[in-house]
Design a protein around this motif. Structure first.
Motif, PDB file in Angstrom:
ATOM      1  N   MET A   1      41.714  58.272  71.415  1.00 45.62           N
ATOM      2  CA  MET A   1      41.334  59.515  70.735  1.00 45.62           C
ATOM      3  C   MET A   1      39.835  59.758  70.915  1.00 45.62           C
ATOM      4  O   MET A   1      39.034  58.864  70.715  1.00 45.62           O
ATOM      5  CB  MET A   1      41.678  59.427  69.240  1.00 45.62           C
ATOM      6  CG  MET A   1      41.539  60.733  68.484  1.00 45.62           C
ATOM      7  SD  MET A   1      41.988  60.564  66.744  1.00 45.62           S
ATOM      8  CE  MET A   1      43.721  60.172  66.858  1.00 45.62           C
ATOM      9  N   LYS A   2      39.485  60.978  71.301  1.00 45.83           N
ATOM     10  CA  LYS A   2      38.073  61.310  71.531  1.00 45.83           C
ATOM     11  C   LYS A   2      37.529  62.067  70.331  1.00 45.83           C
ATOM     12  O   LYS A   2      38.114  63.061  69.901  1.00 45.83           O
ATOM     13  CB  LYS A   2      37.929  62.146  72.798  1.00 45.83           C
ATOM     14  CG  LYS A   2      38.443  61.462  74.060  1.00 45.83           C
ATOM     15  CD  LYS A   2      38.318  62.374  75.249  1.00 45.83           C
ATOM     16  CE  LYS A   2      38.924  61.745  76.488  1.00 45.83           C
ATOM     17  NZ  LYS A   2      40.397  61.590  76.371  1.00 45.83           N
ATOM     18  N   LYS A   3      36.367  61.633  69.836  1.00 46.79           N
ATOM     19  CA  LYS A   3      35.764  62.254  68.665  1.00 46.79           C
ATOM     20  C   LYS A   3      34.279  62.509  68.923  1.00 46.79           C
ATOM     21  O   LYS A   3      33.545  61.589  69.293  1.00 46.79           O
ATOM     22  CB  LYS A   3      35.908  61.363  67.425  1.00 46.79           C
ATOM     23  CG  LYS A   3      37.338  61.019  67.042  1.00 46.79           C
ATOM     24  CD  LYS A   3      37.357  60.073  65.849  1.00 46.79           C
ATOM     25  CE  LYS A   3      38.770  59.616  65.532  1.00 46.79           C
ATOM     26  NZ  LYS A   3      38.795  58.641  64.401  1.00 46.79           N
ATOM     27  N   THR A   4      33.862  63.743  68.713  1.00 46.36           N
ATOM     28  CA  THR A   4      32.434  64.073  68.792  1.00 46.36           C
ATOM     29  C   THR A   4      31.916  64.204  67.373  1.00 46.36           C
ATOM     30  O   THR A   4      32.390  65.050  66.607  1.00 46.36           O
ATOM     31  CB  THR A   4      32.213  65.396  69.545  1.00 46.36           C
ATOM     32  OG1 THR A   4      32.807  65.308  70.841  1.00 46.36           O
ATOM     33  CG2 THR A   4      30.730  65.691  69.681  1.00 46.36           C
ATOM     34  N   ILE A   5      30.969  63.359  67.016  1.00 49.57           N
ATOM     35  CA  ILE A   5      30.438  63.366  65.649  1.00 49.57           C
ATOM     36  C   ILE A   5      28.926  63.583  65.688  1.00 49.57           C
ATOM     37  O   ILE A   5      28.257  63.214  66.658  1.00 49.57           O
ATOM     38  CB  ILE A   5      30.778  62.068  64.886  1.00 49.57           C
ATOM     39  CG1 ILE A   5      30.096  60.858  65.539  1.00 49.57           C
ATOM     40  CG2 ILE A   5      32.285  61.871  64.806  1.00 49.57           C
ATOM     41  CD1 ILE A   5      30.254  59.566  64.752  1.00 49.57           C
ATOM     42  N   GLY A   6      28.417  64.177  64.640  1.00 48.83           N
ATOM     43  CA  GLY A   6      26.980  64.387  64.526  1.00 48.83           C
ATOM     44  C   GLY A   6      26.481  63.837  63.206  1.00 48.83           C
ATOM     45  O   GLY A   6      27.158  63.955  62.176  1.00 48.83           O
ATOM     46  N   LEU A  91      30.729  69.818  67.443  1.00 48.55           N
ATOM     47  CA  LEU A  91      31.159  68.656  66.668  1.00 48.55           C
ATOM     48  C   LEU A  91      32.617  68.755  66.227  1.00 48.55           C
ATOM     49  O   LEU A  91      33.117  69.823  65.881  1.00 48.55           O
ATOM     50  CB  LEU A  91      30.279  68.495  65.426  1.00 48.55           C
ATOM     51  CG  LEU A  91      28.773  68.303  65.643  1.00 48.55           C
ATOM     52  CD1 LEU A  91      28.073  68.114  64.301  1.00 48.55           C
ATOM     53  CD2 LEU A  91      28.499  67.118  66.562  1.00 48.55           C
ATOM     54  N   ASP A  92      33.278  67.594  66.229  1.00 49.16           N
ATOM     55  CA  ASP A  92      34.591  67.482  65.582  1.00 49.16           C
ATOM     56  C   ASP A  92      34.409  67.161  64.105  1.00 49.16           C
ATOM     57  O   ASP A  92      35.160  67.648  63.267  1.00 49.16           O
ATOM     58  CB  ASP A  92      35.413  66.371  66.243  1.00 49.16           C
ATOM     59  CG  ASP A  92      35.771  66.698  67.680  1.00 49.16           C
ATOM     60  OD1 ASP A  92      36.164  67.851  67.942  1.00 49.16           O
ATOM     61  OD2 ASP A  92      35.649  65.801  68.548  1.00 49.16           O
ATOM     62  N   TYR A  93      33.414  66.332  63.820  1.00 50.54           N
ATOM     63  CA  TYR A  93      33.095  65.953  62.438  1.00 50.54           C
ATOM     64  C   TYR A  93      31.587  65.810  62.291  1.00 50.54           C
ATOM     65  O   TYR A  93      30.896  65.446  63.247  1.00 50.54           O
ATOM     66  CB  TYR A  93      33.747  64.619  62.050  1.00 50.54           C
ATOM     67  CG  TYR A  93      35.255  64.690  61.923  1.00 50.54           C
ATOM     68  CD1 TYR A  93      35.866  64.991  60.710  1.00 50.54           C
ATOM     69  CD2 TYR A  93      36.071  64.446  63.038  1.00 50.54           C
ATOM     70  CE1 TYR A  93      37.252  65.058  60.599  1.00 50.54           C
ATOM     71  CE2 TYR A  93      37.452  64.515  62.941  1.00 50.54           C
ATOM     72  CZ  TYR A  93      38.033  64.822  61.716  1.00 50.54           C
ATOM     73  OH  TYR A  93      39.403  64.905  61.604  1.00 50.54           O
ATOM     74  N   ALA A  94      31.107  66.084  61.088  1.00 47.95           N
ATOM     75  CA  ALA A  94      29.686  65.904  60.785  1.00 47.95           C
ATOM     76  C   ALA A  94      29.529  64.910  59.644  1.00 47.95           C
ATOM     77  O   ALA A  94      30.349  64.870  58.713  1.00 47.95           O
ATOM     78  CB  ALA A  94      29.056  67.237  60.401  1.00 47.95           C
TER      79      ALA A  94
END
Length: 652
Positions: A1-6, A91-94
């Motif tokens: 699973m790929k997740k972009t977070i900031g 972002l997916d999630y911050a």
């Protein structure tokens, strides 16, 4: 699973330190770096190391449990917040980091509002719980009062254990189906977790964690739980679409376009369509790079969910979508000040302008202006610290020494009522005429275009040309020469000549029509405004309210809680930008003010600013309301105020 977070925060809340911990626990780094020791993974630029603050958004790529993470570290200082805003959109999630001592600060509210606007699922982390003065409950209460009351404080890692009774009830209270099951005593952990994930994604609930990034208190618990309650879904079997969030030039001068792949697959040598300056562009990808800090590897292809950089694209801008012809994002955080670039007059001004245009590609908010008459370069900025950093960047990177003039407020202009403007351009062997309707818009709308021109009057090609000319640059108002905004421009009609209309004719006619329309009605000068929240001891209420009035601010009825007074309101940026130091002074360091830019409104001292700027609309060679006509082979000029009588489209 790929997740972009900031990871986002007000400066000094511990954002970069928390990032170091996540990299350490994912085995991406062997030793945890520290900002104060100038050893952090992200702050690799020499200026960042010296300043101890994040200036540029950087990316780290790592694996944790079963997920591939793309971690975006963003600036926390308000002067570099435009860099942060550009990164937020992918972002997916911050993760918002809030100090357990200082609590919610001004920039924290800006971050929350941006995440809300972009619909980014958000979790909160209360940091620095080891410090004297830390108060988790107080910060949690403040979060619920200022942000959202659907916040739940999680104090354990429940990946391999049961949920607490309180969390079970919290999730059920926010989901009708689960509430019914809960009342029937049909609790199932997997179902509850799945619904918890959905509620987080929908921004209906906001998990909150706490600990100390510096002392490594509860960090692994936080990361394990965060990984457990977040999920993404991307589709490779589709046409490629990606979002550009950053432009950068590497040390070799290669132009890099940083992209988040939203769907599909992209390969080297693929040709990508996108929209730039209202034009369709098709360009080929030469190289794909996967970055991890300063280092990168090259790939033959990338797929949905990945964050990477490519070479080969020359017209891209932050905010645009690749693989589609949609316009780019409209950003909320815009500079409210500008400054003149000061340099040695023996240097080639065109070369200096070229350098600033490169910097503008990387940071569009700089909005570089070239004033032809005075050969002056002006740069738009968020604050004075940004100028200091720009000066250092230019010296280190381009080996050029520049200085900057005094910071000045950026004003804008609009009109008070509807107007009609006509422009005619007919020197010998040229011909174009344009008729426009101008209407004021609500604040913050910018300039929009509408087309009511029939193809029998003007071809589609010429109609599109008029639109392109309207948006090819920012146009000046007539009061101070400031940019016009909040304006709806409608093309009513126009005229061309089969033989004599040539390139540039409609540009001249369009600009003249716009200018003439502005001159026919009352114009309004606009200035930037802050919203403010002030908190002080009750003994200072009189002084604070008096100051607000002196600063031309408007405030709501003060709220008194215990021995504290809280005041909300708004006022001109120019008046409030330095008030925080004065507030700290007379409150003995206990007064707090949070300022947030909210947009432009009517200037509080219009006449004074007009007199100070001394703009003469009649001497601006670039803009004129006069039209040029031709009779018997001889061209002649008709001033704007009487040009309507000569317009060909108005003649019966």
């Amino acid at each position: 699973m790929k997740k972009t977070i900031g990871i986002l925060a007000h400066v000094d809340a511990g954002k970069t330190t928390l990032s170091e911990q996540l990299l350490y626990y994912s085995n991406s780094i062997k030793n945890r770096g520290r900002v104060d020791h100038k050893t952090s993974f992200f702050d690799n630029n020499i200026i960042e190391k010296e300043r101890g603050i994040t200036i540029f958004s950087e990316i780290a790529t790592f694996n944790f449990n079963e997920s591939k993470y793309y971690l975006i570290d963003t600036p926390g200082h308000v002067d570099f917040s435009s860099e942060m805003e550009r990164a937020i959109q992918i972002l997916d999630y911050a993760i918002i980091v809030i100090s357990a001592v200082e609590g919610i600060q001004g920039h924290t509210e800006t971050i929350w509002n941006l995440l809300e606007k972009n619909k980014i699922p958000t979790v909160l982390f209360i940091n620095k719980t080891d410090r004297i003065g830390a108060d988790i409950e107080k910060v949690l209460k403040s979060i619920k009062e200022n942000f959202d009351d659907k916040v739940f404080l999680i104090n354990n890692n429940f990946r391999d254990s049961e949920l607490s009774k309180e969390l079970i009830e919290f999730i059920a209270e926010n989901d009708d189906m689960l509430l019914e099951k809960y009342l029937l005593e049909q609790y199932e952990k997997d179902l509850w977790i799945e619904q918890f994930k959905n509620l987080i994604k929908q921004r209906k609930v906001f998990p909150c964690f706490y600990g100390s990034a510096l002392q490594d208190i509860k960090i692994l618990d936080f990361f394990n739980t965060f990984d457990y309650i977040t999920s993404t879904e991307y589709f490779k079997d589709d046409n490629f679409k990606g979002k550009v969030y950053k432009i950068k030039y590497d040390n070799s001068g290669n132009r890099l376009t940083y992209i988040k792949a939203l769907k599909g697959i992209l390969k080297v040598k693929d040709e990508i369509p996108y929209l730039s300056e209202e034009k369709e562009i098709y360009e080929k990808v030469n190289e794909i790079r996967l970055y991890n800090g300063e280092k990168y590897i090259t790939l033959d292809k990338v797929e949905a969910g990945m964050v990477f950089a490519v070479t080969g694209l020359s017209k891209t801008k932050a905010g645009i979508e690749l693989g589609s012809l949609n316009n780019g994002e409209k950003y909320i955080l815009v500079p409210t000040m500008k400054s003149k670039v000061i340099f040695d007059k023996n240097l080639n001004v065109k070369e200096i302008l070229k350098i600033f245009k490169i910097l503008e590609c990387e940071d569009p908010s700089l909005n570089i202006e070239w004033i032809e008459e005075t050969e002056e370069i002006q740069v738009h900025i968020m604050g004075p610290i940004q100028l200091e950093i720009l000066k250092t960047i230019i010296q280190n990177r381009f080996k050029l020494i520049v200085n900057f003039g005094q910071c000045k407020i950026i004003y804008k202009e609009t009109i008070k009522e509807k107007s009609f403007g006509c422009g005619h351009f007919e020197p010998l062997k040229h011909y174009a005429e344009v008729h426009l309707k101008l209407e004021p818009l609500d604040r913050g709308r910018g300039v929009i275009f509408n087309n009511n021109c029939h193809v029998d009057e003007l071809s589609i090609g010429y109609q599109n040309l008029i639109k392109n000319h309207l948006f090819e640059k920012q146009h000046k108002g007539i009061l101070t020469g400031s940019t016009i905004t909040d304006l709806k421009v409608t093309l009513i009609t126009g005229r061309a000549h089969n033989k004599h209309t040539s390139g540039g004719d409609f540009r001249e006619a369009t600009f003249r029509a716009l200018r003439q329309g502005l001159e026919k009605v009352e114009n309004i000068l606009l200035e930037p405004y802050y919203s403010f929240k002030i908190e002080a001891n009750i003994e200072h209420i009189g002084k604070v309210l008096s100051d607000i009035q002196k600063l031309k601010g408007i405030f709501e009825e003060p709220k008194i809680v215990g021995n504290k007074v809280k005041i909300k309101g708004y006022g001109p940026v120019v008046k409030f930008m330095n008030y925080s130091m004065e507030l700290l002074s007379f409150t003995g360091g206990k007064g707090i003010i949070n300022l947030n830019f909210i947009g432009y409104d009517i200037c509080h001292n219009t006449e004074e600013i007009i007199k100070e700027i001394e703009y003469n609309k009649d001497k601006d060679r670039e803009y004129t309301s006069s039209s040029i006509f031709c009779s018997k082979g001889q061209s002649y000029v008709i001033e704007g105020y009487k040009a309507d009588d000569y317009m060909h489209c108005l003649k019966k």
